[in-house]
Design a protein around this motif. Structure first.
Motif, short mmCIF file in Angstrom:
data_model
loop_
_atom_site.label_atom_id
_atom_site.label_comp_id
_atom_site.label_asym_id
_atom_site.label_seq_id
_atom_site.Cartn_x
_atom_site.Cartn_y
_atom_site.Cartn_z
N SER A 74 -16.23 14.32 5.54
CA SER A 74 -15.70 15.50 6.25
C SER A 74 -15.48 16.67 5.29
CB SER A 74 -14.38 15.14 6.94
OG SER A 74 -14.57 14.12 7.90
N LEU A 75 -14.95 16.37 4.12
CA LEU A 75 -14.76 17.42 3.12
C LEU A 75 -16.10 17.99 2.67
CD1 LEU A 75 -11.89 15.85 0.97
CD2 LEU A 75 -11.71 17.64 2.71
N ASN A 76 -17.11 17.15 2.61
CA ASN A 76 -18.45 17.62 2.24
C ASN A 76 -19.00 18.56 3.31
OD1 ASN A 76 -20.81 17.62 0.53
ND2 ASN A 76 -21.80 16.34 2.08
N VAL A 77 -18.74 18.23 4.59
CA VAL A 77 -19.16 19.12 5.68
C VAL A 77 -18.46 20.47 5.56
CG1 VAL A 77 -19.05 19.49 8.18
CG2 VAL A 77 -19.78 17.28 7.28
N VAL A 80 -20.12 22.49 2.85
CA VAL A 80 -21.39 23.05 3.27
C VAL A 80 -21.18 24.24 4.19
CG1 VAL A 80 -23.50 22.59 4.59
CG2 VAL A 80 -22.65 20.89 2.95
N VAL A 81 -20.23 24.14 5.11
CA VAL A 81 -19.93 25.25 6.02
C VAL A 81 -19.46 26.46 5.24
CG1 VAL A 81 -18.35 26.03 7.83
CG2 VAL A 81 -19.45 23.80 8.02
N ASN A 82 -18.63 26.24 4.23
CA ASN A 82 -18.18 27.36 3.40
C ASN A 82 -19.35 27.98 2.63
OD1 ASN A 82 -15.56 26.96 4.25
ND2 ASN A 82 -14.98 25.75 2.44
N GLY A 83 -20.34 27.15 2.25
CA GLY A 83 -21.52 27.66 1.57
C GLY A 83 -22.36 28.54 2.47
N ALA A 100 -25.34 16.55 4.54
CA ALA A 100 -23.96 16.34 4.99
C ALA A 100 -23.93 15.55 6.30
CB ALA A 100 -23.26 17.68 5.16
N ASP A 101 -24.84 15.87 7.21
CA ASP A 101 -24.92 15.13 8.48
C ASP A 101 -25.27 13.66 8.23
OD1 ASP A 101 -24.26 17.21 10.13
OD2 ASP A 101 -26.33 17.82 10.52
N LEU A 102 -26.15 13.41 7.28
CA LEU A 102 -26.53 12.04 6.97
C LEU A 102 -25.34 11.24 6.44
CD1 LEU A 102 -28.63 9.81 6.59
CD2 LEU A 102 -29.16 10.79 4.34
N TRP A 103 -24.60 11.85 5.50
CA TRP A 103 -23.43 11.17 4.95
C TRP A 103 -22.36 10.92 6.02
CZ3 TRP A 103 -23.71 8.35 0.96
CH2 TRP A 103 -24.52 8.69 -0.12
N MET A 104 -22.22 11.88 6.94
CA MET A 104 -21.26 11.71 8.02
C MET A 104 -21.68 10.57 8.94
SD MET A 104 -18.41 12.67 9.37
CE MET A 104 -18.01 14.34 8.82
N ALA A 105 -22.98 10.46 9.22
CA ALA A 105 -23.48 9.38 10.07
C ALA A 105 -23.28 8.02 9.40
CB ALA A 105 -24.95 9.60 10.39
N ILE A 106 -23.55 7.97 8.08
CA ILE A 106 -23.36 6.70 7.35
C ILE A 106 -21.89 6.29 7.37
CG2 ILE A 106 -23.46 5.64 5.07
CD1 ILE A 106 -25.98 7.30 4.54
N ALA A 107 -21.00 7.26 7.10
CA ALA A 107 -19.57 6.95 7.09
C ALA A 107 -19.10 6.50 8.47
CB ALA A 107 -18.78 8.18 6.64
N SER A 108 -19.60 7.16 9.53
CA SER A 108 -19.21 6.78 10.90
C SER A 108 -19.70 5.38 11.24
CB SER A 108 -19.77 7.79 11.89
OG SER A 108 -19.24 9.08 11.67
N ILE A 215 -17.73 23.73 13.46
CA ILE A 215 -18.05 22.50 12.73
C ILE A 215 -17.05 22.27 11.60
CG2 ILE A 215 -19.76 21.38 11.25
CD1 ILE A 215 -21.93 22.75 12.92
N GLY A 216 -16.70 23.33 10.90
CA GLY A 216 -15.73 23.20 9.82
C GLY A 216 -14.37 22.76 10.32
N THR A 217 -13.94 23.36 11.44
CA THR A 217 -12.64 22.98 12.02
C THR A 217 -12.67 21.53 12.50
OG1 THR A 217 -12.25 25.25 12.74
CG2 THR A 217 -10.96 23.53 13.81
N ALA A 218 -13.79 21.13 13.13
CA ALA A 218 -13.91 19.75 13.60
C ALA A 218 -13.89 18.76 12.43
CB ALA A 218 -15.19 19.59 14.41
N ALA A 219 -14.54 19.14 11.32
CA ALA A 219 -14.53 18.28 10.14
C ALA A 219 -13.12 18.13 9.58
CB ALA A 219 -15.47 18.85 9.07
N ASP A 220 -12.36 19.22 9.58
CA ASP A 220 -10.97 19.15 9.13
C ASP A 220 -10.16 18.20 10.02
OD1 ASP A 220 -11.59 20.97 7.17
OD2 ASP A 220 -10.83 22.71 8.29
N PHE A 221 -10.39 18.30 11.33
CA PHE A 221 -9.65 17.46 12.27
C PHE A 221 -10.04 15.99 12.10
CE2 PHE A 221 -8.40 16.06 16.65
CZ PHE A 221 -7.05 16.37 16.52
N LEU A 222 -11.33 15.74 11.79
CA LEU A 222 -11.76 14.37 11.52
C LEU A 222 -11.05 13.80 10.29
CD1 LEU A 222 -15.62 14.39 12.17
CD2 LEU A 222 -13.93 12.91 13.28
#
Length: 260
Positions: A74-77, A80-83, A100-108, A215-222
């Motif tokens: 989530s922090l990686n997402v 990326v959003v800040n980038g 970032a999406d790939l890492w999020m899918a693997i973690a999920s 997306i950034g806000t959702a990543a923070d909430f995750l």
């Protein structure tokens, strides 16, 4: 001379009683006691929860690891959003977003497998400690043993039935079933409900996010929901360990001798 009590047989003792009446009087004067060897009466009916309890604790530790991995994703997402908002090469940003999406899918996926394995072993453990509680103090069981598993799958009712079963099991597993409190049971259940609601809300928010800011806000909430989940997992570890320990100690101690 006839027996002074039954008046039928001849008296055989100095008290004027026949042999039968004298034996009955002795039985009434000497109360019966429980078996001399504590615990022997329980052993055929009890099954140790220790191995299953350790397995649940280990799997809950795996859930915590998966939550940490999800927080990192989530922090990686967010990075990326800040980038994206900070400018830079579009091709590089798209490649970073895909990664970032790939890492999020693997973690999920890792988290889903850990939670599923934990749930299965936990239900087996929960059913066993409920069965043992029915031996320790059957009068305290307000629901039959089937609710230890079935209660988790009844819509809406699964918000309180498992907690009720756990409270009954906790009471029966104490050395004194009728004294004490169920504070740890309540904390464990509060943590479970909190992570249940947070996880679903975070997943819905992340799935609906379209823009970079969303997306950034959702990543923070995750990430926040993962922190809540870690807290709930720690409470679950304490609950499982303590209840397993209580049942093991009570089984070794055996039932208290009770005069009849």
């Amino acid at each position: 001379m006839l027996c002074s009590r039954c008046g039928t047989h001849a008296a055989a003792t100095g008290d004027g009683l026949c042999d039968g009446c004298a034996a009955a009087a002795r039985r009434r004067a000497e109360p019966l006691a429980a078996p001399a060897v504590p615990g022997r009466r329980w052993l055929p009916a009890l099954r140790s929860p220790v191995g299953l309890g350790r397995a649940v604790v280990a799997l809950l530790g795996l859930v915590i690891v998966s939550d940490l991995a999800a927080i990192a994703a989530s922090l990686n997402v967010r990075r990326v959003v800040n980038g994206f908002t900070g400018g830079g090469s579009a091709a590089y940003a798209i490649d970073e977003a895909d990664q970032a999406d790939l890492w999020m899918a693997i973690a999920s996926g890792f988290g889903a497998v850990a939670v599923l394995a934990t749930a299965v072993v936990f239900l087996v453990w929960f059913s066993r400690v409920r069965a043992n509680a029915g031996v320790f103090a059957p009068d305290l069981m307000t629901r039959n043993s089937g609710w230890a598993i079935g209660g988790w799958f009844v819509p809406l009712a699964n918000l309180w039935i498992p907690r009720s079963v756990a409270a009954d099991v906790w009471k029966a597993s104490r050395q004194d079933p009728y004294r004490g409190n169920e504070g740890l049971v309540s904390l464990w259940w509060a943590g479970f409900l909190a992570t249940w609601f947070f996880d679903r809300a975070a997943e819905r928010q992340y799935d609906k996010a379209d823009s970079g800011s969303e997306i950034g806000t959702a990543a923070d909430f995750l990430a926040i929901s993962c922190l809540v989940d870690i807290g709930a997992a720690v409470l679950a570890i304490l609950f499982v360990h303590k209840l397993t320990q209580m049942q093991h100690a009570k089984a070794l101690r055996g039932p208290e001798p009770v005069a009849v």
